[in-house]
Enzyme design. Sequence first.
Site, PDB file in Angstrom:
ATOM      1  N   SER A 237      -3.119  -6.036  -4.549  1.00 36.40           N
ATOM      2  CA  SER A 237      -2.793  -7.391  -4.989  1.00 36.40           C
ATOM      3  C   SER A 237      -3.212  -7.583  -6.441  1.00 36.40           C
ATOM      4  O   SER A 237      -2.533  -8.262  -7.213  1.00 36.40           O
ATOM      5  CB  SER A 237      -3.477  -8.424  -4.093  1.00 36.40           C
ATOM      6  OG  SER A 237      -3.013  -8.306  -2.769  1.00 36.40           O
TER       7      SER A 237
ATOM      8  N   LYS B 299     -14.219 -15.480  -4.406  1.00 33.15           N
ATOM      9  CA  LYS B 299     -13.358 -14.512  -5.095  1.00 33.15           C
ATOM     10  C   LYS B 299     -12.368 -15.148  -6.064  1.00 33.15           C
ATOM     11  O   LYS B 299     -11.617 -14.446  -6.734  1.00 33.15           O
ATOM     12  CB  LYS B 299     -12.568 -13.707  -4.052  1.00 33.15           C
ATOM     13  CG  LYS B 299     -13.369 -12.592  -3.373  1.00 33.15           C
ATOM     14  CD  LYS B 299     -12.405 -11.695  -2.623  1.00 33.15           C
ATOM     15  CE  LYS B 299     -13.025 -10.411  -2.153  1.00 33.15           C
ATOM     16  NZ  LYS B 299     -12.001  -9.572  -1.494  1.00 33.15           N
TER      17      LYS B 299
ATOM     18  N   HIS C  83       0.454  -4.361   2.722  1.00 30.02           N
ATOM     19  CA  HIS C  83      -0.170  -5.069   3.853  1.00 30.02           C
ATOM     20  C   HIS C  83       0.817  -5.158   5.021  1.00 30.02           C
ATOM     21  O   HIS C  83       0.448  -4.969   6.178  1.00 30.02           O
ATOM     22  CB  HIS C  83      -0.527  -6.509   3.459  1.00 30.02           C
ATOM     23  CG  HIS C  83      -1.601  -6.639   2.416  1.00 30.02           C
ATOM     24  ND1 HIS C  83      -1.472  -7.436   1.313  1.00 30.02           N
ATOM     25  CD2 HIS C  83      -2.852  -6.107   2.338  1.00 30.02           C
ATOM     26  CE1 HIS C  83      -2.578  -7.395   0.588  1.00 30.02           C
ATOM     27  NE2 HIS C  83      -3.436  -6.588   1.183  1.00 30.02           N
TER      28      HIS C  83
ATOM     29  N   ARG D 102      -6.130   3.303   1.478  1.00 33.92           N
ATOM     30  CA  ARG D 102      -5.410   3.998   0.411  1.00 33.92           C
ATOM     31  C   ARG D 102      -6.252   5.175  -0.056  1.00 33.92           C
ATOM     32  O   ARG D 102      -7.475   5.179   0.133  1.00 33.92           O
ATOM     33  CB  ARG D 102      -5.156   3.046  -0.767  1.00 33.92           C
ATOM     34  CG  ARG D 102      -4.065   2.041  -0.492  1.00 33.92           C
ATOM     35  CD  ARG D 102      -4.173   0.838  -1.368  1.00 33.92           C
ATOM     36  NE  ARG D 102      -5.395   0.097  -1.094  1.00 33.92           N
ATOM     37  CZ  ARG D 102      -5.733  -1.062  -1.630  1.00 33.92           C
ATOM     38  NH1 ARG D 102      -4.943  -1.612  -2.515  1.00 33.92           N
ATOM     39  NH2 ARG D 102      -6.852  -1.660  -1.315  1.00 33.92           N
TER      40      ARG D 102
HETATM   41  P1  ADP Z   1      -9.898  -7.382   0.781  1.00 37.14           P
HETATM   42  O1  ADP Z   1     -10.034  -8.688   0.084  1.00 37.14           O
HETATM   43  O2  ADP Z   1     -10.706  -7.206   2.038  1.00 37.14           O
HETATM   44  O3  ADP Z   1      -9.910  -6.167  -0.131  1.00 37.14           O
HETATM   45  P2  ADP Z   1      -7.039  -7.147   0.887  1.00 37.14           P
HETATM   46  O4  ADP Z   1      -6.239  -8.374   1.128  1.00 37.14           O
HETATM   47  O5  ADP Z   1      -6.971  -6.552  -0.457  1.00 37.14           O
HETATM   48  O6  ADP Z   1      -8.469  -7.469   1.388  1.00 37.14           O
HETATM   49  O7  ADP Z   1      -6.633  -6.006   1.939  1.00 37.14           O
HETATM   50  C1  ADP Z   1      -6.788  -6.133   3.313  1.00 37.14           C
HETATM   51  C2  ADP Z   1      -6.671  -4.777   3.950  1.00 37.14           C
HETATM   52  O8  ADP Z   1      -5.413  -4.184   3.604  1.00 37.14           O
HETATM   53  C3  ADP Z   1      -7.716  -3.752   3.533  1.00 37.14           C
HETATM   54  O9  ADP Z   1      -7.999  -2.925   4.647  1.00 37.14           O
HETATM   55  C4  ADP Z   1      -7.020  -2.951   2.457  1.00 37.14           C
HETATM   56  O10 ADP Z   1      -7.554  -1.662   2.326  1.00 37.14           O
HETATM   57  C5  ADP Z   1      -5.614  -2.914   3.011  1.00 37.14           C
HETATM   58  N1  ADP Z   1      -4.606  -2.709   1.981  1.00 37.14           N
HETATM   59  C6  ADP Z   1      -4.495  -3.333   0.788  1.00 37.14           C
HETATM   60  N2  ADP Z   1      -3.431  -2.887   0.093  1.00 37.14           N
HETATM   61  C7  ADP Z   1      -2.850  -1.926   0.867  1.00 37.14           C
HETATM   62  C8  ADP Z   1      -1.725  -1.043   0.695  1.00 37.14           C
HETATM   63  N3  ADP Z   1      -1.008  -1.041  -0.429  1.00 37.14           N
HETATM   64  N4  ADP Z   1      -1.429  -0.194   1.706  1.00 37.14           N
HETATM   65  C9  ADP Z   1      -2.176  -0.188   2.826  1.00 37.14           C
HETATM   66  N5  ADP Z   1      -3.261  -0.956   3.051  1.00 37.14           N
HETATM   67  C10 ADP Z   1      -3.594  -1.815   2.083  1.00 37.14           C
END
Ligand code: ADP
Length: 161
Positions: A128, A41, A17, A90
């Site tokens: 996560s 969630k 992130h 990803r």
């Molecule tokens: P959500 O609950 O919407 O899935 P996340 O907190 O998991 O939200 O992720 C927020 C954003 O960050 C999304 O666009 C997700 O694709 C991106 N993201 C999550 N992990 C990574 C990573 N390892 N590298 C790049 N982008 C990521």
Amino acid sequence: MTIAIYAGSFDPITNGHLDIATRAAKLFEKIIIAVYDAPNKHPLFTTEERVEMARQATVGLPNAEVVSFTELTGAFAKRVKAQTMVRGLRMGADFEREFDMAMMNKRLFPELELVCFMASVEYQFLSSTLLKEAASLDGNISDFVPEHVAIALRKRVHSKM
Ligand code: ADP
């Protein structure tokens, strides 16, 4: 002013992130990291904890701001006057879901633009969810999150066991 929002659950914020937020902070005058309250969630960390961890993680980004939100992401973007929504992609996993969300958002909020960043190679596999699983099995998570997040995560997963 060019304002972008980077929204997600951030449960917790990872280096993947942060890589996206850092790259976006170079393109926009202001980047708002928007932590979704996500009541359905069942996140591991409370909204306040996720906001605080993201704040600490982004102290080095002067044009980044961290806030929480509860409404539709597009509605939140409109409220804070962001013109752009940032997402991270990803390989494989994210595209279809992001595509569907983008189409829906375009219908609901036609003036809001989407900018997707390709996840960096070293964070392609990082989520996560996987991180929480690794932490609960005592895996070494120090390459994937800032130190303060690693400490909080280890503590939380062990208190739940
Ligand atoms: P959500 O609950 O919407 O899935 P996340 O907190 O998991 O939200 O992720 C927020 C954003 O960050 C999304 O666009 C997700 O694709 C991106 N993201 C999550 N992990 C990574 C990573 N390892 N590298 C790049 N982008 C990521």
